[in-house]
Design an enzyme around this catalytic site. Structure first.
Site, PDB file in Angstrom:
ATOM      1  N   HIS A 177       0.831  -1.203   0.000  1.00 20.90           N
ATOM      2  CA  HIS A 177       0.000   0.000   0.000  1.00 20.90           C
ATOM      3  C   HIS A 177       0.866   1.253   0.000  1.00 20.90           C
ATOM      4  O   HIS A 177       1.911   1.306   0.661  1.00 20.90           O
ATOM      5  CB  HIS A 177      -0.896   0.032   1.231  1.00 20.90           C
ATOM      6  CG  HIS A 177      -2.146  -0.784   1.100  1.00 20.90           C
ATOM      7  ND1 HIS A 177      -2.996  -0.687   0.021  1.00 20.90           N
ATOM      8  CD2 HIS A 177      -2.711  -1.707   1.938  1.00 20.90           C
ATOM      9  CE1 HIS A 177      -4.022  -1.500   0.182  1.00 20.90           C
ATOM     10  NE2 HIS A 177      -3.865  -2.145   1.332  1.00 20.90           N
ATOM     11  N   CYS A 188       0.411   1.874  -5.783  1.00 24.99           N
ATOM     12  CA  CYS A 188      -0.513   2.720  -6.538  1.00 24.99           C
ATOM     13  C   CYS A 188       0.007   4.152  -6.617  1.00 24.99           C
ATOM     14  O   CYS A 188       0.745   4.616  -5.749  1.00 24.99           O
ATOM     15  CB  CYS A 188      -1.889   2.722  -5.873  1.00 24.99           C
ATOM     16  SG  CYS A 188      -2.699   1.119  -5.869  1.00 24.99           S
ATOM     17  N   ARG A 209       0.094   2.636 -11.610  1.00 22.91           N
ATOM     18  CA  ARG A 209       1.068   1.925 -10.802  1.00 22.91           C
ATOM     19  C   ARG A 209       2.431   2.611 -10.887  1.00 22.91           C
ATOM     20  O   ARG A 209       2.845   3.073 -11.960  1.00 22.91           O
ATOM     21  CB  ARG A 209       1.207   0.467 -11.262  1.00 22.91           C
ATOM     22  CG  ARG A 209      -0.058  -0.341 -11.093  1.00 22.91           C
ATOM     23  CD  ARG A 209      -0.450  -0.539  -9.627  1.00 22.91           C
ATOM     24  NE  ARG A 209      -1.716  -1.243  -9.522  1.00 22.91           N
ATOM     25  CZ  ARG A 209      -2.893  -0.648  -9.415  1.00 22.91           C
ATOM     26  NH1 ARG A 209      -2.957   0.686  -9.418  1.00 22.91           N
ATOM     27  NH2 ARG A 209      -3.989  -1.359  -9.308  1.00 22.91           N
TER      28      ARG A 209
END
Length: 265
Positions: A169, A243, A252
């Site tokens: 993340h 991300c 990405r």
């Protein structure tokens, strides 16, 4: 003669009704605002705190388990030759993928895959002060939302020929990869396992590519969207994905590194 102003009761009732409506609307808006604020605090602050604490406990548990297994560190050895044929991999570049890629094959000489969704390695990035567990799989609920880094099923394992590709993340739930955009060539990334520590040096960064650009985690990583970005020859690669831009999952961000040394435990 004094005129007495006559106030209609119906007008008073309408004014009182308007005041009640306005007051009720204001209360609803305040309540909604407080709820939204609590949701933001939970998502941005609490999930980070909870995930980081859990990830830290897992790192310490792995270290204790490995120390108990014994084994002395020896002099680092050079990375093996990059001429070996890398293992095939078939996986998506989307960190939200929750299942292993179908039809993935492994060579018989490869070590067995770790238990699903359980941490089995530690990834460290000294430049970012990051030390986080690595688990098998990239599902949100099973791996990423715990603050772990997830290994893409079907890609190589640490130290193997091919591409050890992981996702993490960038925001919330520990956000381990929030600042990987700051990594520069030659920055060090270490992957520790029970048997060895593998040191990779950052080589290239792809600031933005499509979420479906699965070639970036291929055995020979390259972009299928950005021509000329990536590699042409087999080797020993590490790929970090997350991300971008922050607080979105539209694109990405990819960082590639190459294996430079291995130190047995």
């Amino acid at each position: 003669m004094v005129r007495v102003r006559v106030v209609q009761h119906s007008g008073l009732r309408r004014q009182a009704l308007r005041r009640r409506v306005l007051w009720g609307g204001a209360e609803v808006l305040v309540t909604v605002g407080v709820v939204l604020l609590l949701l933001v605090v939970h998502q941005v602050w609490w999930t980070n705190r909870e995930a980081r604490e859990g990830a830290g406990r897992e790192v310490r548990a792995l270290e204790r388990a490995w120390d108990g297994a014994g084994g002395d560190s020896r002099t680092a050895v050079s990375a093996p030759s990059a001429t070996a044929e890398p293992a095939p991999a078939d996986a998506s570049a989307d960190p939200g993928v929750s299942e292993p890629a179908p039809g993935t094959r492994r060579r018989s000489a490869d070590p067995p895959a770790p238990d699903w969704s359980r941490a089995y390695a530690i990834l460290s990035i000294p430049r970012l002060g990051l030390r986080v567990p690595v688990a098998e799989g990239v599902s949100k609920a099973g791996v990423l939302n715990k603050g772990y880094v997830g290994h893409y099923p079907g890609t190589g394992q640490p130290g193997q020929a091919g591409n050890f590709a992981v996702a993490g993340h960038r925001n919330t739930h520990g956000e381990p990869f929030r600042y990987i955009n700051r990594l520069a060539p030659e920055d060090i990334v270490r992957v520790e396992t029970r048997s060895a520590t593998y040191t990779y040096a950052v080589d290239q960064t792809l600031p933005q590519t499509a979420a479906h650009d699965g070639s970036v985690i291929g055995p020979v990583p390259r972009s299928g969207v950005k021509p000329g970005r990536g590699y042409e020859d087999p080797g020993y690669y590490l790929t970090l994905t997350t991300c971008t831009p922050e607080y979105t999952s539209r694109y990405r961000l990819v960082v590639w590194a190459k294996l430079v040394s291995m130190r047995p435990r």
